[in-house]
Design a protein around this motif. Structure first.
Motif, PDB file in Angstrom:
ATOM      1  N   ASP A  11      53.277  -3.557 -28.909  1.00 41.76           N
ATOM      2  CA  ASP A  11      52.348  -3.766 -27.856  1.00 41.76           C
ATOM      3  C   ASP A  11      51.857  -5.290 -27.663  1.00 41.76           C
ATOM      4  OD1 ASP A  11      52.123  -1.143 -26.672  1.00 41.76           O
ATOM      5  OD2 ASP A  11      51.394  -0.529 -28.496  1.00 41.76           O
ATOM      6  N   GLY A  12      52.505  -5.927 -28.935  1.00 43.30           N
ATOM      7  CA  GLY A  12      52.079  -7.158 -28.836  1.00 43.30           C
ATOM      8  C   GLY A  12      52.184  -7.829 -30.491  1.00 43.30           C
ATOM      9  N   VAL A  13      51.663  -8.926 -30.768  1.00 38.89           N
ATOM     10  CA  VAL A  13      51.834  -9.568 -32.048  1.00 38.89           C
ATOM     11  C   VAL A  13      50.431  -9.912 -32.627  1.00 38.89           C
ATOM     12  CG1 VAL A  13      54.095 -10.192 -31.737  1.00 38.89           C
ATOM     13  CG2 VAL A  13      52.205 -11.896 -31.120  1.00 38.89           C
ATOM     14  N   HIS A  14      50.365 -10.015 -33.862  1.00 39.45           N
ATOM     15  CA  HIS A  14      49.486 -10.434 -34.678  1.00 39.45           C
ATOM     16  C   HIS A  14      49.694 -11.434 -35.527  1.00 39.45           C
ATOM     17  CE1 HIS A  14      45.466 -10.491 -36.902  1.00 39.45           C
ATOM     18  NE2 HIS A  14      46.104 -10.446 -37.903  1.00 39.45           N
ATOM     19  N   LEU A  15      49.138 -12.647 -35.126  1.00 46.49           N
ATOM     20  CA  LEU A  15      49.788 -14.068 -35.885  1.00 46.49           C
ATOM     21  C   LEU A  15      48.827 -14.230 -37.059  1.00 46.49           C
ATOM     22  CD1 LEU A  15      50.811 -16.512 -33.099  1.00 46.49           C
ATOM     23  CD2 LEU A  15      52.419 -15.125 -34.515  1.00 46.49           C
ATOM     24  N   ASP A  16      49.229 -14.374 -38.193  1.00 45.77           N
ATOM     25  CA  ASP A  16      48.369 -14.440 -39.445  1.00 45.77           C
ATOM     26  C   ASP A  16      49.104 -15.586 -40.128  1.00 45.77           C
ATOM     27  OD1 ASP A  16      47.097 -14.351 -41.789  1.00 45.77           O
ATOM     28  OD2 ASP A  16      47.812 -12.348 -42.193  1.00 45.77           O
ATOM     29  N   VAL A  17      48.605 -16.896 -39.852  1.00 41.65           N
ATOM     30  CA  VAL A  17      48.972 -17.980 -40.414  1.00 41.65           C
ATOM     31  C   VAL A  17      48.084 -18.819 -41.091  1.00 41.65           C
ATOM     32  CG1 VAL A  17      50.019 -20.318 -39.557  1.00 41.65           C
ATOM     33  CG2 VAL A  17      50.801 -18.126 -38.474  1.00 41.65           C
TER      34      VAL A  17
ATOM     35  N   LEU B 199      47.841 -10.256 -27.715  1.00 39.68           N
ATOM     36  CA  LEU B 199      48.105 -11.690 -28.698  1.00 39.68           C
ATOM     37  C   LEU B 199      46.835 -11.574 -29.738  1.00 39.68           C
ATOM     38  CD1 LEU B 199      49.380 -14.241 -29.763  1.00 39.68           C
ATOM     39  CD2 LEU B 199      48.599 -15.180 -28.045  1.00 39.68           C
ATOM     40  N   SER B 200      47.195 -11.130 -30.627  1.00 32.61           N
ATOM     41  CA  SER B 200      46.003 -11.325 -31.572  1.00 32.61           C
ATOM     42  C   SER B 200      46.152 -12.363 -32.820  1.00 32.61           C
ATOM     43  CB  SER B 200      45.892  -9.905 -32.384  1.00 32.61           C
ATOM     44  OG  SER B 200      44.923  -9.789 -33.571  1.00 32.61           O
TER      45      SER B 200
END
Length: 341
Positions: free
Chosen positions: A154-160, A187-188
């Protein structure tokens, strides 16, 4: 020599006094009764481990997960889907047959919960001088995010992490990812903690040459481009529960204020991290701190929301949902989801 020793001891004493004073001030923030409305409104997130996309979980595991998601008011889950390399290449299972099977199950059994592919990157040091990702790397990450969305997430979770304040590559990365996944996908973004007072990130950077906090201004820049921003509740470095509680209250107050100060970010959803892991799993989330607990985090979030007077688009994010101990899960339900009047 004696003169130098006295100066060193005086400096150490001054640092100690400042540390004690700061601890006392944080402890004072962790006080007062939360409002009855400052509790779960069904807008919570939670992390899931990579095992859910590898076919290792049984039907019984899935049934337990479904029940926890329903009971906990979990609106989105962040499933470990890929690791981002320094060049932006992504290695992961988001396109595997096992991932498709899990997503098909989630679509049927969890129709109200967004399943987001967590794309994770860890680096050493700051991105102050050199952007965390150059243009080519950003294009690779964005393409992988688009592939994840195309595979059924359903979308992405960007953990940078870490990303320095004013690093322009992170906002540009979010713009590129949004273009790839489209406006209908979620977009998380995983944020760094918000500095407790303006400028606090500078001495921390000087001490360990790393990035620990974001300014409120940089948090707004990120939030303007995201649907959800997750503020961490782990790795705080707070040794006792009163300091950790005050730290989390301050995180809520500062994050809410940051987003409400600009129209473009005011509608972005906020999630505040709640630790639900044991000592054996703490390394995944950050250096374990003695004061961190599920109960303290939840109480602090409720107090912080009461003071910030924030009711909408806000919740918690539990790390991680699938391995939280029964006692931690019970505290989460009793203190946040279904608190006593």
């Amino acid at each position: 020599m004696k003169w130098l020793l006295k100066r060193v001891l005086a400096a150490c004493a001054a640092v100690l006094v400042v540390a004690v004073a700061a601890g006392a001030l944080l402890g004072m923030r962790f006080s007062g009764e939360p409002a009855a409305w400052a509790a779960s409104g069904g807008e919570n997130g939670a992390w899931l481990s990579a095992s859910w996309l590898s076919g290792e979980r049984s039907a019984a595991d899935r049934a337990e997960l479904r029940d926890r998601i329903a009971r906990g008011g979990i609106a989105e889950v962040y499933v470990q889907a890929g690791e981002i390399g320094a060049d932006g290449s992504v290695q992961g299972a988001y396109g595997s047959a096992e991932a498709r099977d899990f997503l098909a199950w989630a679509e049927e059994e969890l129709p109200e919960t967004a399943v987001l592919g967590r794309l994770r990157h860890r680096a050493d040091g700051s991105s102050l001088v050199e952007d965390r990702f150059d243009e080519e790397a950003r294009a690779r990450v964005a393409a992988a995010a688009g592939e994840a969305a195309g595979a059924g997430f359903d979308g992405v979770h960007l953990d940078v992490s870490p990303v320095s304040v004013n690093d322009p590559s992170m906002p540009r990365l979010l713009d590129a990812v949004r273009e790839e996944i489209g406006g209908d996908s979620v977009l998380s973004v995983q944020a760094l903690p918000v500095e407790l007072v303006p400028g606090l990130r500078v001495p921390y950077f000087a001490i360990d040459r790393g990035e620990r906090y974001w300014s409120k201004g940089y948090l707004r820049r990120i939030a303007e481009r995201a649907d959800i921003v997750v503020v961490p509740g782990h790795g705080s470095g707070m040794p006792v529960s009163s300091m950790y509680g005050g730290y989390m209250v301050r995180q809520v107050e500062e994050a809410v204020a940051a987003l409400e100060q600009r129209e473009g970010s005011a509608g972005t959803a906020l999630r505040f991290g709640v630790p639900g892991y044991g000592p054996d799993a703490a390394g995944e989330w950050g250096e374990p701190s003695g004061g961190e607990s599920t109960e303290t985090a939840v109480q602090a979030v409720r107090i912080g929301l009461t003071r910030a007077d924030r009711r909408e688009n806000v919740g918690t994010a539990l790390y991680p949902l699938d391995t939280a101990h029964d006692a931690q899960w019970r505290v989460y339900l009793e203190e946040w989801v279904e608190p006593a009047e």
